[in-house]
Design a protein around this motif. Structure first.
Motif, PDB file in Angstrom:
ATOM      1  N   ALA A  82       5.608   6.842   8.557  1.00 41.70           N
ATOM      2  CA  ALA A  82       5.085   7.049   9.747  1.00 41.70           C
ATOM      3  C   ALA A  82       3.525   6.516  10.056  1.00 41.70           C
ATOM      4  CB  ALA A  82       5.120   8.645  10.017  1.00 41.70           C
ATOM      5  N   ASP A  83       2.869   6.824   9.054  1.00 37.83           N
ATOM      6  CA  ASP A  83       1.443   6.480   9.229  1.00 37.83           C
ATOM      7  C   ASP A  83       0.906   4.706   9.341  1.00 37.83           C
ATOM      8  OD1 ASP A  83      -1.331   6.785   9.488  1.00 37.83           O
ATOM      9  OD2 ASP A  83      -1.573   6.540   7.393  1.00 37.83           O
ATOM     10  N   ARG A  84       1.979   4.169   8.579  1.00 38.55           N
ATOM     11  CA  ARG A  84       1.418   2.670   8.568  1.00 38.55           C
ATOM     12  C   ARG A  84       2.493   1.940   9.368  1.00 38.55           C
ATOM     13  NH1 ARG A  84      -2.004   1.015   4.408  1.00 38.55           N
ATOM     14  NH2 ARG A  84      -2.608   2.935   3.325  1.00 38.55           N
ATOM     15  N   LEU A  85       3.559   2.104   9.345  1.00 38.56           N
ATOM     16  CA  LEU A  85       4.638   1.235  10.131  1.00 38.56           C
ATOM     17  C   LEU A  85       4.907   2.037  11.572  1.00 38.56           C
ATOM     18  CD1 LEU A  85       6.890   0.304   7.274  1.00 38.56           C
ATOM     19  CD2 LEU A  85       5.512  -1.377   8.818  1.00 38.56           C
ATOM     20  N   PHE A  86       5.495   3.066  11.523  1.00 37.05           N
ATOM     21  CA  PHE A  86       5.826   3.579  12.931  1.00 37.05           C
ATOM     22  C   PHE A  86       4.826   3.829  13.957  1.00 37.05           C
ATOM     23  CE2 PHE A  86       7.763   6.714  15.716  1.00 37.05           C
ATOM     24  CZ  PHE A  86       8.654   6.295  16.145  1.00 37.05           C
ATOM     25  N   LEU A  87       3.985   4.362  13.376  1.00 35.77           N
ATOM     26  CA  LEU A  87       2.935   4.619  14.586  1.00 35.77           C
ATOM     27  C   LEU A  87       2.115   3.493  15.170  1.00 35.77           C
ATOM     28  CD1 LEU A  87       0.921   7.996  13.375  1.00 35.77           C
ATOM     29  CD2 LEU A  87       2.467   7.479  15.506  1.00 35.77           C
ATOM     30  N   PRO A  88       1.671   2.445  14.146  1.00 31.08           N
ATOM     31  CA  PRO A  88       1.322   1.190  14.794  1.00 31.08           C
ATOM     32  C   PRO A  88       2.219   0.283  15.769  1.00 31.08           C
ATOM     33  CG  PRO A  88       0.682   1.639  12.582  1.00 31.08           C
ATOM     34  CD  PRO A  88       1.622   2.633  12.772  1.00 31.08           C
ATOM     35  N   GLN A  89       3.448   0.507  15.232  1.00 26.31           N
ATOM     36  CA  GLN A  89       4.198  -0.424  15.919  1.00 26.31           C
ATOM     37  C   GLN A  89       4.749   0.152  17.081  1.00 26.31           C
ATOM     38  OE1 GLN A  89       5.841  -3.444  14.838  1.00 26.31           O
ATOM     39  NE2 GLN A  89       5.417  -3.536  12.578  1.00 26.31           N
ATOM     40  N   MET A  90       4.887   1.636  17.106  1.00 25.34           N
ATOM     41  CA  MET A  90       5.121   2.100  18.431  1.00 25.34           C
ATOM     42  C   MET A  90       4.001   2.092  19.431  1.00 25.34           C
ATOM     43  SD  MET A  90       8.063   3.234  18.757  1.00 25.34           S
ATOM     44  CE  MET A  90       8.131   3.719  20.284  1.00 25.34           C
ATOM     45  N   SER A  91       2.943   2.158  18.732  1.00 23.12           N
ATOM     46  CA  SER A  91       1.805   2.084  19.688  1.00 23.12           C
ATOM     47  C   SER A  91       1.826   0.739  20.299  1.00 23.12           C
ATOM     48  CB  SER A  91       0.359   2.265  18.759  1.00 23.12           C
ATOM     49  OG  SER A  91      -0.677   1.740  19.466  1.00 23.12           O
ATOM     50  N   ASN A 135       0.556 -14.516  -0.405  1.00 27.62           N
ATOM     51  CA  ASN A 135       2.070 -14.466  -1.173  1.00 27.62           C
ATOM     52  C   ASN A 135       2.281 -12.889  -1.701  1.00 27.62           C
ATOM     53  OD1 ASN A 135       4.712 -14.581  -2.069  1.00 27.62           O
ATOM     54  ND2 ASN A 135       4.055 -15.881  -3.599  1.00 27.62           N
ATOM     55  N   PRO A 136       2.668 -11.968  -1.007  1.00 31.05           N
ATOM     56  CA  PRO A 136       2.865 -10.590  -1.322  1.00 31.05           C
ATOM     57  C   PRO A 136       3.958 -10.523  -2.512  1.00 31.05           C
ATOM     58  CG  PRO A 136       3.947 -10.816   0.589  1.00 31.05           C
ATOM     59  CD  PRO A 136       3.310 -12.318   0.469  1.00 31.05           C
ATOM     60  N   ILE A 137       4.893 -11.528  -3.097  1.00 32.75           N
ATOM     61  CA  ILE A 137       6.009 -11.014  -3.830  1.00 32.75           C
ATOM     62  C   ILE A 137       5.575 -10.775  -5.008  1.00 32.75           C
ATOM     63  CG2 ILE A 137       8.128 -11.867  -4.730  1.00 32.75           C
ATOM     64  CD1 ILE A 137       8.646 -13.279  -1.965  1.00 32.75           C
ATOM     65  N   PRO A 138       4.742 -11.592  -5.675  1.00 37.33           N
ATOM     66  CA  PRO A 138       4.183 -11.090  -6.904  1.00 37.33           C
ATOM     67  C   PRO A 138       3.353  -9.904  -7.037  1.00 37.33           C
ATOM     68  CG  PRO A 138       3.206 -13.123  -6.494  1.00 37.33           C
ATOM     69  CD  PRO A 138       3.904 -12.764  -5.179  1.00 37.33           C
ATOM     70  N   TRP A 139       2.787  -9.268  -5.862  1.00 38.24           N
ATOM     71  CA  TRP A 139       2.125  -8.174  -5.594  1.00 38.24           C
ATOM     72  C   TRP A 139       3.216  -6.905  -5.932  1.00 38.24           C
ATOM     73  CZ3 TRP A 139      -3.031  -7.969  -6.395  1.00 38.24           C
ATOM     74  CH2 TRP A 139      -3.878  -8.985  -6.380  1.00 38.24           C
ATOM     75  N   TYR A 140       4.076  -7.101  -4.896  1.00 36.97           N
ATOM     76  CA  TYR A 140       5.168  -6.343  -4.870  1.00 36.97           C
ATOM     77  C   TYR A 140       5.880  -5.789  -6.096  1.00 36.97           C
ATOM     78  CZ  TYR A 140       9.885  -4.289  -3.365  1.00 36.97           C
ATOM     79  OH  TYR A 140      10.759  -3.658  -3.246  1.00 36.97           O
ATOM     80  N   PHE A 141       6.200  -6.856  -6.974  1.00 34.06           N
ATOM     81  CA  PHE A 141       6.880  -6.616  -8.122  1.00 34.06           C
ATOM     82  C   PHE A 141       5.850  -6.006  -9.109  1.00 34.06           C
ATOM     83  CE2 PHE A 141      10.060  -9.641  -6.467  1.00 34.06           C
ATOM     84  CZ  PHE A 141      11.173  -8.653  -6.614  1.00 34.06           C
ATOM     85  N   LEU A 142       4.531  -6.387  -9.081  1.00 31.06           N
ATOM     86  CA  LEU A 142       3.547  -5.804 -10.111  1.00 31.06           C
ATOM     87  C   LEU A 142       3.542  -4.233  -9.772  1.00 31.06           C
ATOM     88  CD1 LEU A 142       1.375  -5.803 -12.094  1.00 31.06           C
ATOM     89  CD2 LEU A 142      -0.185  -6.420 -10.209  1.00 31.06           C
ATOM     90  N   ILE A 143       3.265  -3.968  -8.471  1.00 28.12           N
ATOM     91  CA  ILE A 143       3.087  -2.304  -8.223  1.00 28.12           C
ATOM     92  C   ILE A 143       4.495  -1.654  -8.410  1.00 28.12           C
ATOM     93  CG2 ILE A 143       3.510  -2.435  -5.547  1.00 28.12           C
ATOM     94  CD1 ILE A 143       1.254   0.081  -7.274  1.00 28.12           C
ATOM     95  N   TYR A 172      -5.111  -1.412  -6.178  1.00 28.03           N
ATOM     96  CA  TYR A 172      -5.581  -1.240  -4.817  1.00 28.03           C
ATOM     97  C   TYR A 172      -6.545  -2.115  -4.376  1.00 28.03           C
ATOM     98  CZ  TYR A 172      -6.074   0.009  -0.029  1.00 28.03           C
ATOM     99  OH  TYR A 172      -6.094   0.169   1.378  1.00 28.03           O
ATOM    100  N   GLY A 173      -7.580  -1.992  -5.440  1.00 29.24           N
ATOM    101  CA  GLY A 173      -8.909  -2.800  -5.394  1.00 29.24           C
ATOM    102  C   GLY A 173      -8.642  -4.467  -5.450  1.00 29.24           C
ATOM    103  N   PRO A 224       0.702  -1.288   0.026  1.00 26.19           N
ATOM    104  CA  PRO A 224      -0.028  -0.049   0.192  1.00 26.19           C
ATOM    105  C   PRO A 224       0.802   1.319   0.020  1.00 26.19           C
ATOM    106  CG  PRO A 224      -0.775  -1.180   2.072  1.00 26.19           C
ATOM    107  CD  PRO A 224       0.375  -2.059   1.149  1.00 26.19           C
ATOM    108  N   VAL A 225       1.804   1.156   0.589  1.00 26.96           N
ATOM    109  CA  VAL A 225       2.967   2.503   0.611  1.00 26.96           C
ATOM    110  C   VAL A 225       3.119   2.782  -0.832  1.00 26.96           C
ATOM    111  CG1 VAL A 225       5.381   3.271   1.244  1.00 26.96           C
ATOM    112  CG2 VAL A 225       4.041   2.217   2.958  1.00 26.96           C
ATOM    113  N   LEU A 226       3.520   1.887  -1.779  1.00 30.81           N
ATOM    114  CA  LEU A 226       3.907   1.947  -3.119  1.00 30.81           C
ATOM    115  C   LEU A 226       2.502   2.449  -3.758  1.00 30.81           C
ATOM    116  CD1 LEU A 226       6.137  -0.941  -3.813  1.00 30.81           C
ATOM    117  CD2 LEU A 226       6.944   1.405  -3.433  1.00 30.81           C
ATOM    118  N   VAL A 227       1.414   2.056  -3.484  1.00 34.17           N
ATOM    119  CA  VAL A 227       0.168   2.512  -4.110  1.00 34.17           C
ATOM    120  C   VAL A 227      -0.054   3.858  -3.670  1.00 34.17           C
ATOM    121  CG1 VAL A 227      -2.225   2.088  -4.096  1.00 34.17           C
ATOM    122  CG2 VAL A 227      -1.146   0.530  -4.000  1.00 34.17           C
TER     123      VAL A 227
END
Lengths: 483, 363
Positions: free
Chosen positions: A410-419, A295-303, A365-366, A154-157
């Protein structure tokens, strides 16, 4: 010297933050990111020509980066982990510190040296360094047990959308506050043609073009009433459209349309209402088969592929006749018109092309989450994208990517993990009154708001200013006022 | 000004393509529903009057917020995006004070009345100060340099910060507040029913409660006070002069920055009053209610002609009535879209609004 350290703090802050949210070997990755960002940003702030100076500068930046990263690793493993009751693994900490330092110095120095090469070779060198890291990332993620993969997609999206918004706001200077609407339109267009919703189960590879085209057409339609407007009125009208589109999507689940007394259709479920459209077809490729959610790897390479193609197109556009027309339009619409630029077409093209990238992002994304809902495209998405564009530097693609990474990280990784960590700390400290504060969601808006205000007041040109920074923002004193 | 320039330079019919789109869309799809709506209105006049009265009450508070937009826009040409959220903070602040004073529906009127007045004044002071500080820290530096986009972006940022403050305010459970914030921070906060709920028009089949009268009455008093202030006093004259020509006003010895602060103070005070009134009238307040209210009020200000004080009052009344009609005859789901649609249509077809003057054309 001072400037160098201050710029390298951007990378160092990343190193610190990543090290802080992920214990164990993940510190190595923190060092890599710190080196990568420092190595990118530092030569950007001060052009390098001499190889030896470049090595020196790279070393200084890398030093700042690795010190902060090590600080993060130590704080996490020896300060926080004992309190929240995770075992301390001295060996892992040692390896993480050594690995982080080596990678940080290596990447940062290499990137600084590459920057001294002549432009053509510099570009190839940069592409190789960044390419290696991007291509190996999914396996690095698995190997270091980072578990960031599901958030990176989603970050890449959103980065793709930020690049599209940058065309409208950064290049053409049209402040669009309803950009998320095109994301919604793209996502819904793709979902309608590639799901059982209408019985039209087109392949993803076709649907994505439908989405791009629909978004572009809506870009033209919604852009056309705003043509005579400027500045803040334009912003408000786009905001209005940005709000009307999700409301319409939410309520178009029972549509009867008639022109005078001739009914076109009766009670058609166009968008699935609040339930959204679910499921949506996933892409299929030979060898890989259907992309699976596990398996997120194909999605990763697609985006990643879509991103790279988009970056290529946008950078070509930037230097084309149209791109220069956008710049002219942004600097002075009146003068641009007088120079023979067809301001109407140029503006509409900015809206349409900007919307296209958002449409592509929506279609992807959809398909990725295999469902879409009207609530995911509200005003805060538009503002978040605006934050990403403004933080990095309006009108500068690499700046936008950096700003986007910062905001999204910050929005997707840092804040939730920090939380999570803070939650555990609060439980450990036994303070009951703070327990129900959700640090992941309760400070998001503050993050966006502070970013916008502080950037405007302190550094309107962005973290990585482009050499031809737009005049729509207060860059230089003594500018002509436009009223 | 700008509009006339562009027209002179390039008189392409394509420029009006958007207007053509909108006209075609309206004629094709909206004519018939509109006729149906008018038929439904005529069929039941009592319902119509009831909705008109609801519209009047809504219009009163919308006008109060709209004035904040118009005052600020008239002087510094900034759409103060955070204004709606200031109204929300006003509601939260007044709720906190109500909790602190332990006001309940059982409190005798002799105590309740004066205390409510104290709460109103304190809330107005709070939002006025907040608005002034925001102007000083977030907007002043951006004034006059470059285009107005920077200040607008800053205002959007402030709006988000305010929303987050409202969200965090929900966690505030100090012992002296008597638990007014409830147990869930994010959920809507409920106000005690401090306004009497008697129908003043009982027996006519139409409803106009005492609380409606209070909202309309307080609004009218505040609006009148503001109007007199701006048109009759020295400071008001300074405001009008600054709005007309900032440089000339400065040359005449007017402290421009202080005058601008004054506009923010007045606008903020009205937003705070509106927040308290609406909170008590509807009985609830949520941290994200400022966005919709702000956009409705901004639409009202634009409809009346932004920068025009009487226009904002008229626009507020009209928007209040239009949204009440839309709630009844179209659907509450579509009301926001209707208001936004009106905003788009005014900005595209008549950016000067109903009572517009020159300031609007600078956009």
């Amino acid at each position: 010297m001072q400037i160098r350290i201050r710029t390298s703090m951007i990378g160092a802050a990343f190193g610190f933050a990543i090290a802080l949210i992920s214990g164990g070997f993940a510190g190595i990755f923190a060092g890599l990111v710190a080196g990568l960002i420092s190595g990118y940003v530092v030569p950007q702030a001060e052009p390098l020509t001499d190889k030896r100076r470049a090595v020196g500068q790279g070393m200084i930046a890398a030093l700042v980066g690795s010190v902060m990263t090590i600080l993060g690793i130590v704080l996490r493993n020896m300060g926080i982990d004992p309190i929240i009751g995770e075992p301390l693994n001295i060996l892992a900490v040692g390896i993480a510190i050594i690995g982080a330092t080596i990678l940080c110095v290596l990447v940062c120095v290499v990137m600084c040296v590459v920057r001294t090469e002549p432009p053509a070779r510099e570009r190839i060198g940069m592409a190789i360094v960044v390419g290696i890291i991007l291509v190996t990332y999914p396996w690095l993620d698995q190997f270091l047990n980072l578990r960031f993969m599901n958030e990176v997609i989603p970050v890449l999206v959103f980065l793709l959308m930020a690049l599209g918004l940058n065309i409208v706001v950064g290049y053409a200077g049209l402040l669009d506050l309803g950009y998320a609407a095109f994301f919604a339109i793209g996502a819904y267009a793709a979902a309608m043609v590639s799901s059982p919703h209408f019985g039209l189960s087109l392949s993803f590879w076709l649907a994505i073009w439908v989405a791009a085209a629909t978004a572009a057409i809506f870009g033209l339609i919604l852009g056309s009433p705003t043509l005579p407007l400027r500045g803040d009125y334009l912003a408000i009208v786009t905001l209005g459209f940005g709000e009307i589109v999700p409301i319409a999507i939410k309520n178009l689940d029972k549509v009867s349309l008639s022109i005078w007394n001739y009914p076109l259709f009766v009670d058609v479920d166009l968008t699935g209402g609040t339930k959204g459209i679910n499921p949506i077809n996933r892409p299929w490729l030979p060898i890989i088969g259907e992309f699976s959610p596990s398996n997120p790897i194909p999605w990763y390479f697609l985006i990643l592929g879509i991103m790279l193609i988009s970056i290529f197109f946008i950078s070509r556009l930037r230097n084309s006749r149209l791109g220069r027309a956008w710049t002219a339009l942004r600097e002075d619409e009146l003068a641009a018109g007088a120079m023979g630029i067809n301001t109407v077409n140029v503006k509409l093209l900015a809206f349409a092309i900007g919307a296209t990238f958002s449409g592509l992002a929506g279609a992807f994304y959809g398909a990725y989450i295999s469902a879409i809902f009207p609530e995911s495209f509200r005003f805060d998405v538009s503002v978040m994208l605006l934050c990403m564009v403004i933080l990095g530097g309006l009108g500068n693609m690499s700046g936008v990517i950096l700003g986007g990474i910062i905001i999204q990280f910050a929005d997707r990784l840092f804040l939730p993990q920090m939380s999570n960590v803070v939650q555990k700390l609060i439980v450990a400290s036994g303070n009951e009154s703070l327990r129900d504060i959700n640090f992941a969601s309760d400070f998001r808006l503050l993050l966006f708001g502070l970013t916008l205000v502080l950037m405007m007041v302190l550094r309107p040109q962005g973290l990585v200013p482009s050499n031809g920074a737009p005049r729509v923002l207060p860059v230089a004193a003594g500018e002509a006022r436009h009223d | 000004m700008a509009a006339s320039h562009t027209r002179a330079v390039r008189n392409v019919p394509w420029r009006s393509i958007g207007k053509i789109f909108i006209v075609i869309f309206c004629v094709l799809f909206l004519t018939l529903p509109f006729i149906e709506m008018v038929k439904a209105m005529i069929a039941d006049p009592q319902l119509l009057v009831r909705q008109l009265l609801i519209g009047l009450t809504n219009g009163a508070y919308i006008a109060l917020i709209a004035l904040g937009y118009t005052l600020v826009y008239g002087i510094v040409e900034l759409i103060n995006f955070a204004h709606g959220d200031l109204y929300m903070l006003g509601a939260f602040f007044s709720l906190t004070l109500i909790g602190t004073f332990a006001l309940t529906p059982e409190t005798p009127w002799l105590v309740r009345g004066p205390l409510l007045l104290v709460v109103l004044i304190a809330t107005m002071a709070f939002t006025a100060t907040l608005n002034m500080l925001v102007d000083r820290w977030a907007y002043r530096k951006l004034r006059g340099v470059g285009s107005r986009m920077a200040a607008l972006i800053s205002a959007i940022g402030i709006s988000f910060i305010f929303q987050n403050l409202g969200l965090l305010w929900g966690y505030l459970r100090l012992p002296f507040m008597h638990g007014v914030m409830g147990s869930n921070a994010v959920a809507p906060k409920s106000f005690p029913a401090l306004f009497p709920n008697v129908n003043l028009l009982a027996g006519t089949g139409v409803r106009f409660g005492a609380k409606d009268l209070i909202v309309v009455g307080v609004s009218v008093v505040l609006l009148a006070a503001l109007y007199i202030f701006v048109t009759r006093t020295r400071l008001g004259k300074a405001m009008r002069a600054t709005a007309q020509d900032r440089d000339a006003a400065a040359l005449m010895g007017i402290d421009v920055n202080r005058t601008i602060s004054l506009a923010f103070i007045l606008g903020g005070a009205l937003a705070g009053a509106s927040g308290m009134l609406v909170g008590l009238y509807n009985g609830t307040a949520v941290f994200d209610m400022g966005f919709t209210a702000g956009l409705r009020s901004f639409t009202a200000a634009v409809l009346g002609g932004i920068g025009n004080i009487v226009g904002a009052m008229l626009g507020g009344l009209l928007i209040g009535i239009i949204s009440a009609m839309s709630d009844q005859y179209i659907s509450t789901k579509w009301t926001n879209a209707v208001v936004f649609g009106i905003l788009v249509i005014i900005l595209v077809f008549r950016p000067t609004g109903l009572l517009g003057d020159d300031t609007a054309q600078k956009a």
